[in-house]
Design a protein around this motif. Structure first.
Motif, PDB file in Angstrom:
ATOM      1  N   ASP A   1       0.842  -1.194   0.000  1.00  0.00           N
ATOM      2  CA  ASP A   1       0.000   0.000   0.000  1.00  0.00           C
ATOM      3  C   ASP A   1       0.879   1.247   0.000  1.00  0.00           C
ATOM      4  OD1 ASP A   1       0.851   0.156   2.643  1.00  0.00           O
ATOM      5  OD2 ASP A   1      -1.096   0.764   3.407  1.00  0.00           O
TER       6      ASP A   1
ATOM      7  N   LYS B   1       1.150   4.532   1.992  1.00  0.00           N
ATOM      8  CA  LYS B   1       0.644   5.183   3.209  1.00  0.00           C
ATOM      9  C   LYS B   1       0.737   6.706   3.143  1.00  0.00           C
ATOM     10  CE  LYS B   1       0.903   1.612   6.745  1.00  0.00           C
ATOM     11  NZ  LYS B   1       1.757   0.499   6.297  1.00  0.00           N
TER      12      LYS B   1
ATOM     13  N   GLY C   1      -4.257   6.587   6.226  1.00  0.00           N
ATOM     14  CA  GLY C   1      -4.690   5.194   6.361  1.00  0.00           C
ATOM     15  C   GLY C   1      -4.296   4.359   5.152  1.00  0.00           C
TER      16      GLY C   1
ATOM     17  N   TYR D   1      -2.789 -10.032   9.330  1.00  0.00           N
ATOM     18  CA  TYR D   1      -2.156  -9.150   8.359  1.00  0.00           C
ATOM     19  C   TYR D   1      -0.758  -8.896   8.897  1.00  0.00           C
ATOM     20  CZ  TYR D   1      -1.626  -4.123   6.806  1.00  0.00           C
ATOM     21  OH  TYR D   1      -1.204  -2.898   6.357  1.00  0.00           O
TER      22      TYR D   1
ATOM     23  N   ASN E   1      -1.546  -6.823  12.172  1.00  0.00           N
ATOM     24  CA  ASN E   1      -2.891  -6.308  12.353  1.00  0.00           C
ATOM     25  C   ASN E   1      -3.821  -7.510  12.373  1.00  0.00           C
ATOM     26  OD1 ASN E   1      -2.399  -3.372  12.243  1.00  0.00           O
ATOM     27  ND2 ASN E   1      -1.729  -3.826  10.176  1.00  0.00           N
TER      28      ASN E   1
ATOM     29  N   ARG F   1      -6.907  -7.828  11.275  1.00  0.00           N
ATOM     30  CA  ARG F   1      -8.022  -7.559  10.360  1.00  0.00           C
ATOM     31  C   ARG F   1      -7.439  -7.401   8.979  1.00  0.00           C
ATOM     32  NH1 ARG F   1      -6.168  -2.685   9.154  1.00  0.00           N
ATOM     33  NH2 ARG F   1      -4.831  -1.777  10.752  1.00  0.00           N
TER      34      ARG F   1
ATOM     35  N   GLY G   1      -6.383  -5.178   5.794  1.00  0.00           N
ATOM     36  CA  GLY G   1      -5.998  -3.786   5.597  1.00  0.00           C
ATOM     37  C   GLY G   1      -7.061  -3.064   4.793  1.00  0.00           C
ATOM     38  N   ASP G   2      -7.100  -1.770   4.940  1.00  0.00           N
ATOM     39  CA  ASP G   2      -7.964  -0.927   4.127  1.00  0.00           C
ATOM     40  C   ASP G   2      -7.040   0.141   3.546  1.00  0.00           C
ATOM     41  OD1 ASP G   2      -9.831   0.761   3.043  1.00  0.00           O
ATOM     42  OD2 ASP G   2     -11.163   0.747   4.785  1.00  0.00           O
ATOM     43  N   PRO G   3      -6.725   0.141   2.262  1.00  0.00           N
ATOM     44  CA  PRO G   3      -7.445  -0.440   1.132  1.00  0.00           C
ATOM     45  C   PRO G   3      -6.919  -1.788   0.614  1.00  0.00           C
ATOM     46  CG  PRO G   3      -5.856   1.120   0.279  1.00  0.00           C
ATOM     47  CD  PRO G   3      -5.662   1.076   1.779  1.00  0.00           C
ATOM     48  N   GLU G   4      -6.043  -2.485   1.346  1.00  0.00           N
ATOM     49  CA  GLU G   4      -5.526  -3.749   0.807  1.00  0.00           C
ATOM     50  C   GLU G   4      -6.634  -4.773   0.594  1.00  0.00           C
ATOM     51  OE1 GLU G   4      -4.343  -2.002   3.288  1.00  0.00           O
ATOM     52  OE2 GLU G   4      -2.188  -2.240   3.567  1.00  0.00           O
TER      53      GLU G   4
END
Ligand code: AMP
Ligand code: GLY
Length: 420
Positions: free
Chosen positions: A211, A213, A225, A268, A284, A286, A288-291
């Motif tokens: 991503d 960042k 994010g 993650y 993490n 959860r 990722g956002d936007p992954e």
């Protein structure tokens, strides 16, 4: 099945989009959702970090399976409450969510599992932390222990900057998250993200991503994010992925099980790769956002079966069917983000865009107001496309971006540049 997804960003829109393609989904509810999600599923307003409220809602709506998007409900123990009530849930327990909620916890697990990561010290007072920084020198990384919405990491170029960061953290700049501080060796190399499903015993890799960042083109300016992402991550080769599984992820999972807190959900792993060797930057608990958006675009309907298998402890017999493809997502954000920004601007041009298995505009922060899609968050849209090459995917994504009429927003034109 009746499925409930908790969350309301681009990540959850892409999860909803993938789940709806699976014939096992009879009804989908997303809480709280957003304007894009509302076009494909029922949305419910619900305090998603209130375990009691989520359990009551799940029982009233006859929900069979809950997928938890963000970390906050996991850290608050919502998955435990659902499991206690007999509701199947994808996402780790509160105890296991410490892998994201406490950096000191993760470092201790890495020590016990002998997993490669940056050398570190863990401090509860400023004087000891400063003495450590003076002994180590700069550059050095100062981290608030707890959840700080992605802002609790300071890369200090000088000892003075590190000392100022220590004072800020112990002074309460990050609230309770900074009551303890982890100070780490600065690692060099290229970063990539590795996504693995876990069912407490077995692990199943489901993809890699990188991503962007930083807010500005060329990866400059303040951290956000995430302004865009692409999958796969070319730097995370099969050989390096195998090493990460063998040296970092499987030993972590074994240590979690040994401590009586088996990990179930998506893990993650943020990795730093140098000279062919991966080291852990962070976990993490959860997607990722936007992954997530690029992973869902590549996995499609099978994503649901895989998450379901993880929740039911069946990963030993689960399999991922890979297409040899690439996906990319470009985030459109409100002017001013990641600092203060206005809400309420109208976003036009969305209704004529294609919505296919290789092109989707996922909504991140949007609300329907008087029949118009309006921006209601810092990150507003996540424009996502798939192709046989990354270049083809990028061309498709930017062709969609060019048709979107959002003068109050901005985006980066160079997502994927390292790989392209
Ligand atoms: P984290 O919230 O731990 O992911 O940190 C945010 C970002 O800071 C990471 O994605 C890295 O780019 C950077 N970072 C964190 N820890 C280190 C480290 N020990 N060395 C170099 N960069 C780091
Ligand atoms: N895109 C980074 C994250 O979700 O943490």
């Amino acid at each position: 099945m009746n499925i409930l997804i908790l969350g309301g960003g681009g990540r959850e829109h892409s999860l909803a989009w993938a789940v709806l393609q699976n014939p096992k989904c009879d009804r989908l509810v997303v809480a709280p959702g957003n304007a894009g999600i509302a076009a494909i599923a029922d949305c419910a307003s619900l305090d998603i970090s209130d375990g009691g409220a989520v359990v009551t809602f799940a029982e009233e709506e006859a929900i069979d399976f809950v997928i938890v998007g963000p970390e906050a409900p996991l850290a608050a123990g919502v998955a435990d409450r659902l499991r206690d009530a007999g509701v199947l849930v994808f996402g780790p327990s509160q105890a296991a969510a410490e892998l994201e909620a406490s950096k000191a916890f993760t470092k201790a697990i890495c020590d016990a599992a002998n997993a490669p990561t940056a050398a570190y010290g863990h401090f509860t007072d400023a004087d000891a932390a400063k003495a450590y920084v003076q002994a180590q020198g700069a550059p050095i990384v100062v981290k608030a222990d707890g959840l700080a919405a992605g802002k609790g990491v300071i890369i200090a170029e000088t000892v003075a900057q590190a000392e100022a960061a220590i004072d800020d953290m112990f002074g309460g700049a990050f609230g309770g998250a900074g009551a303890e501080v982890v100070i780490e060796e600065f690692m060099t190399g290229e970063e990539a993200s590795f996504f693995v499903l876990c069912d407490g015993t077995d692990v199943l890799p489901i993809g890699t991503a990188q991503d962007h960042k930083r807010v500005g083109e060329g990866d400059t300016g303040p951290n956000t994010g995430g302004m865009g992402a692409y999958s796969p991550a070319p730097v995370l080769t099969d050989t390096i992925a195998e090493r990460a599984l063998a040296e970092i992820i499987r030993p972590t999972m074994a240590e979690m099980a040994r401590r009586g807190m088996p990990y179930q959900g998506v893990l993650y792993a943020g990795l730093m790769i140098e000279d062919g060797a991966p080291r852990l930057v962070e976990y993490n608990v959860r997607f990722g956002d936007p992954e997530c958006q690029v992973l869902m675009m590549r996995l499609g309907a099978q994503a649901f079966d895989l998450m379901h298998a993880a929740a039911e402890g069946r990963l030993d017999s689960a399999q991922v069917n890979w297409a040899d493809d690439h996906a990319i997502t470009v985030v459109m954000a409100a002017n001013g983000y990641p600092d203060s920004y206005d809400k309420g601007a109208v976003v036009g041009g969305l209704d004529t865009l294609p919505e296919t298995s290789s092109q989707m505009v996922f909504h991140a922060g949007t609300t329907l107001k008087d029949g118009a899609i309006t921006a209601s968050g810092g990150r507003v849209l996540s424009v996502t496309a798939r192709g046989t090459t990354l270049g083809e995917a990028a061309e498709r994504a930017y062709a969609m971006v060019d048709q979107i009429d959002y003068p109050d927003g901005f985006y980066r034109r160079d997502i994927g540049w390292r790989a392209l």
